[in-house]
Design an enzyme around this catalytic site. Sequence first.
Site, PDB file in Angstrom:
ATOM      1  N   GLU A  14      56.323  55.575  41.433  1.00 29.00           N
ATOM      2  CA  GLU A  14      56.555  54.297  42.119  1.00 29.00           C
ATOM      3  C   GLU A  14      57.970  54.256  42.698  1.00 29.00           C
ATOM      4  OE1 GLU A  14      53.874  51.622  38.968  1.00 29.00           O
ATOM      5  OE2 GLU A  14      56.045  51.693  38.788  1.00 29.00           O
ATOM      6  N   ASP A 176      50.529  43.116  34.846  1.00 24.37           N
ATOM      7  CA  ASP A 176      51.268  44.381  34.767  1.00 24.37           C
ATOM      8  C   ASP A 176      51.531  44.764  33.322  1.00 24.37           C
ATOM      9  OD1 ASP A 176      53.459  42.923  33.845  1.00 24.37           O
ATOM     10  OD2 ASP A 176      54.875  44.119  35.019  1.00 24.37           O
ATOM     11  N   MET A 177      52.408  45.751  33.107  1.00 23.64           N
ATOM     12  CA  MET A 177      52.652  46.239  31.750  1.00 23.64           C
ATOM     13  C   MET A 177      54.142  46.202  31.360  1.00 23.64           C
ATOM     14  SD  MET A 177      49.961  49.432  31.829  1.00 23.64           S
ATOM     15  CE  MET A 177      50.186  49.952  30.135  1.00 23.64           C
ATOM     16  N   GLU A 178      54.977  45.574  32.176  1.00 23.24           N
ATOM     17  CA  GLU A 178      56.418  45.567  31.869  1.00 23.24           C
ATOM     18  C   GLU A 178      57.128  44.234  32.088  1.00 23.24           C
ATOM     19  OE1 GLU A 178      55.271  48.118  34.042  1.00 23.24           O
ATOM     20  OE2 GLU A 178      55.206  49.696  32.526  1.00 23.24           O
ATOM     21  N   ASP A 201      45.029  47.750  42.004  1.00 20.33           N
ATOM     22  CA  ASP A 201      43.646  47.584  41.542  1.00 20.33           C
ATOM     23  C   ASP A 201      43.333  46.103  41.358  1.00 20.33           C
ATOM     24  OD1 ASP A 201      45.544  48.579  39.165  1.00 20.33           O
ATOM     25  OD2 ASP A 201      44.229  46.992  38.427  1.00 20.33           O
TER      26      ASP A 201
HETATM   27  N1  ADE Z   1      49.595  48.557  36.858  1.00 20.30           N
HETATM   28  C1  ADE Z   1      48.773  48.812  37.872  1.00 20.30           C
HETATM   29  N2  ADE Z   1      47.568  48.262  37.661  1.00 20.30           N
HETATM   30  C2  ADE Z   1      47.643  47.619  36.472  1.00 20.30           C
HETATM   31  C3  ADE Z   1      46.750  46.834  35.708  1.00 20.30           C
HETATM   32  N3  ADE Z   1      45.500  46.611  36.111  1.00 20.30           N
HETATM   33  N4  ADE Z   1      47.179  46.341  34.552  1.00 20.30           N
HETATM   34  C4  ADE Z   1      48.426  46.559  34.124  1.00 20.30           C
HETATM   35  N5  ADE Z   1      49.313  47.278  34.793  1.00 20.30           N
HETATM   36  C5  ADE Z   1      48.937  47.802  35.967  1.00 20.30           C
END
Ligand code: ADE
Length: 243
Positions: A14, A176-178, A201
């Site tokens: 990224e 997201d994850m952060e 996505d």
């Molecule tokens: N990063 C990209 N797509 C994601 C998703 N669906 N969930 C968490 N982090 C992501």
Amino acid sequence: MTTKIAIVMAMQAEADPLIENLRFCHRPDLVPPGLPFRFYTTVYGQQDLLLVTSGKDPRFQVDNVATVPAALMAYQAIERCAPSLLINCGTAGGIKAAGAMIGDVYLSKDKICFHHRRIPIPGFWEYGVGSYPVIDSAAIAAALGLKRGIISTGDSLDLCGEDLSLIEQHGAIVKDMEAAAIAWVCYTCKVPMLAVKSITDLIDKAAPTADQFLDNLALASSNLQRQTVAILDFLQNNECDQL
Ligand code: ADE
């Protein structure tokens, strides 16, 4: 006057387009001993930029994604440069039913929440959700034609259990994850924060998240890079009284 801005990004793929475009210099000398992170610096106009990426896990040879490394990266970035703004750039999932499309770039709006910290004890529920503050991104979004949305963070790429229902309860459009982990550090250290998330996505679409993510990562990273530079330009050319 020079402004210090820290940019925190989880995945090297990224970050690479931005590193190339703004000619960031790799700075292994800035990495605190024992940490896997990668530090980069550049000067962009009147901005001193510090970019931190998560580095690779030595056993699995993949990026150190998700909340634990993200919080530590944010803290190290703040310690290193005392920024007037921290920007968390990355990819994310979006809710199609709320208007998200692949390749859209969203700015954080109002608050950033967690959907994976469920603590059903009075007081702890709200603590778990977090609802951390972010800067008002309305003027940036209007100038650049970007969408804005509430972001919700969890440690899983795909959805499980009550995730979708909690994300919707938070009013979030972006998953997201952060971001929430970074937002906790910014809130604790009193550093203004903006998140910039490019959609790889659609989480309410049947196709597996991981397949969509891999198919769209290059497009999303390219859009992310372009819009991050536009945001830096905007910040440079406009007084921002929140910073
Ligand atoms: N990063 C990209 N797509 C994601 C998703 N669906 N969930 C968490 N982090 C992501």
